[in-house]
Scaffold this active site. Structure first.
Site, PDB file in Angstrom:
ATOM      1  N   TRP A  25       0.821  -1.219   0.000  1.00  0.00           N
ATOM      2  CA  TRP A  25       0.000   0.000   0.000  1.00  0.00           C
ATOM      3  C   TRP A  25       0.849   1.260   0.000  1.00  0.00           C
ATOM      4  CZ3 TRP A  25      -0.652  -4.115   3.365  1.00  0.00           C
ATOM      5  CH2 TRP A  25       0.046  -4.053   4.578  1.00  0.00           C
ATOM      6  N   ARG A  26       2.164   1.111   0.109  1.00  0.00           N
ATOM      7  CA  ARG A  26       3.036   2.275   0.015  1.00  0.00           C
ATOM      8  C   ARG A  26       3.470   2.554  -1.422  1.00  0.00           C
ATOM      9  NH1 ARG A  26       6.481   1.130   5.584  1.00  0.00           N
ATOM     10  NH2 ARG A  26       4.944   2.131   6.948  1.00  0.00           N
ATOM     11  N   GLU A  38      -5.815   0.803   5.434  1.00  0.00           N
ATOM     12  CA  GLU A  38      -5.917   1.341   6.792  1.00  0.00           C
ATOM     13  C   GLU A  38      -6.990   0.618   7.603  1.00  0.00           C
ATOM     14  OE1 GLU A  38      -3.975   3.270   8.385  1.00  0.00           O
ATOM     15  OE2 GLU A  38      -2.685   3.681   6.673  1.00  0.00           O
ATOM     16  N   TYR A 121      -8.813   9.388  12.334  1.00  0.00           N
ATOM     17  CA  TYR A 121      -7.567   8.696  11.998  1.00  0.00           C
ATOM     18  C   TYR A 121      -7.549   8.284  10.526  1.00  0.00           C
ATOM     19  CZ  TYR A 121      -4.224   5.061  11.208  1.00  0.00           C
ATOM     20  OH  TYR A 121      -3.222   4.328  10.650  1.00  0.00           O
ATOM     21  N   ASP A 139      -2.964   7.197  15.720  1.00  0.00           N
ATOM     22  CA  ASP A 139      -3.423   5.900  16.211  1.00  0.00           C
ATOM     23  C   ASP A 139      -2.614   5.527  17.450  1.00  0.00           C
ATOM     24  OD1 ASP A 139      -0.949   5.235  15.210  1.00  0.00           O
ATOM     25  OD2 ASP A 139      -1.652   3.565  13.983  1.00  0.00           O
ATOM     26  N   CYS A 193       9.483   1.806  18.431  1.00  0.00           N
ATOM     27  CA  CYS A 193       8.910   2.238  19.712  1.00  0.00           C
ATOM     28  C   CYS A 193       7.776   1.287  20.098  1.00  0.00           C
ATOM     29  CB  CYS A 193       8.410   3.677  19.616  1.00  0.00           C
ATOM     30  SG  CYS A 193       8.135   4.470  21.219  1.00  0.00           S
ATOM     31  N   CYS A 210      14.067  11.918  23.557  1.00  0.00           N
ATOM     32  CA  CYS A 210      13.010  11.195  24.268  1.00  0.00           C
ATOM     33  C   CYS A 210      13.138  11.396  25.779  1.00  0.00           C
ATOM     34  CB  CYS A 210      13.073   9.707  23.920  1.00  0.00           C
ATOM     35  SG  CYS A 210      11.764   8.738  24.703  1.00  0.00           S
TER      36      CYS A 210
END
Length: 341
Positions: A25-26, A38, A121, A139, A193, A210
């Site tokens: 999808w990219r 999505e 979103y 999200d 992350c 961070c």
């Protein structure tokens, strides 16, 4: 909330250009394809989604085809992804786009928010990735990144907090790189992350910024609420056969697993003697199979029996094994039946 670092987009985009995953999808800016990806990716692993995404777009490449697909075929295409209501909502979205906009996805953000099943979103993801607009897609992954980056101890599930973070991100969106910034935020949350106290901080391009990392409390962000205990439901199901066909039941049009197909069953973990008493015209095998399936808020604990009958009961749909595999959408909650075939 504390201001976000101005260098955030540059650091993330530079990192993304080198480290992003090669996902189908990219390779597109088609708002329809991005919408499908999505919705599929919500609460489903990327590795699981890829074959579904490709198969779905091969069969239903645009809003026109999705708006006209029979519900049963749509649910079969979705089988295994869970959250079947999302598939039905996608069809409603396609019908609305065809009816109200001639099959062309609207380019006005507020208009899109009025389409069935599209919230902040999803709209943010489409408008930033497909149209290059400065719209944040906030999200769980993005909230986790920002919570740790800013050592933000607020409830990340609160709508006001999500909106504030979205506004803060949108103020940083660079010109001509909205798609990359949105996807870099998604990617860093999905691959570096990570949740559950196992982030790869040494690989993170934001490690010097961070605050949670500096303070040694990464595992405490975002602040976790105690989840509600799942409701336990006990059920008995039967793999009932007659003339090399298998009995199916169509589930109601409302509620859990609406309009999908399952198997004859009843509430409670019934002992063999009780099953035989209730179904005197079935030959129920003595050996049972235990199984369970976890939904978001409910857990099914199941006992399965194999059974035979000499008459095709008209209360049921009788399907061959091939029809069961190819025609009828049977959700993963009933996957134990495969062990009994």
């Amino acid at each position: 909330m504390n201001p976000l670092p101005e260098m955030l987009p540059r650091l993330l985009i530079d990192w993304y250009r080198t480290h992003h995953r090669d996902l189908p999808w990219r390779k597109t800016r088609d708002p329809y394809a991005i919408l499908i990806s999505e919705v599929m990716l919500q609460q489903t692993r990327v590795e699981t989604v890829i074959p579904y995404y490709r198969r779905f777009l091969e069969r239903l490449p645009d809003f026109a085809s999705l708006s006209q697909v029979p519900d049963e075929e749509l649910l079969k295409l979705w089988q295994g992804l869970g959250y079947y209501r999302r598939a039905a909502m996608l069809k409603k979205t396609a019908i609305a786009v065809m009816r109200e906009y001639g099959g062309v996805f609207p380019v006005d953000f507020e208009t899109v928010l009025k389409l069935p099943g599209i919230g902040d979103y999803t709209a943010g993801a489409i408008f930033s990735i497909a149209f290059g607009q400065k719209r944040a897609a906030v999200d769980g992954n993005v909230l986790r990144v920002i919570s740790r980056l800013n050592d933000d101890a607020r409830d990340m599930t609160a709508r006001a907090v999500r909106r504030e973070i979205g506004n803060a991100l949108e103020s940083l969106y660079p010109d001509n790189a909205a798609s990359e910034f949105t996807q870099s935020l998604m990617e860093i949350g999905a691959t570096v992350c990570l949740p559950n106290g196992a982030p790869r901080c040494a690989e993170c391009p934001l490690q010097t910024l961070c605050l949670a990392l500096k303070r040694g409390i990464v595992a405490l962000r975002p602040l976790k609420k105690h989840p509600k205990a799942r409701k336990i439901e006990k059920k008995t199901f039967y793999l009932l056969r007659c003339n090399n066909k298998i009995a199916l039941v169509r589930r109601p049009g409302q509620g859990m697993l609406a309009n999908l197909y399952g198997f004859p069953g009843e509430d409670g973990l019934l002992p063999l003697a009780e099953c035989r008493r209730r179904h005197r015209d079935w030959e129920i095998r003595p050996k049972s199979l235990a199984a369970k399936h976890i939904f978001t808020h409910i857990e099914w604990r199941m006992r399965w029996f194999r059974a035979e009958t000499v008459r095709e009961d008209p209360r049921f749909i009788w399907a061959t094994r091939e029809e069961l595999e190819e025609k009828y959408p049977v959700p993963n909650a009933f996957s134990a039946y495969r062990k009994l075939l």
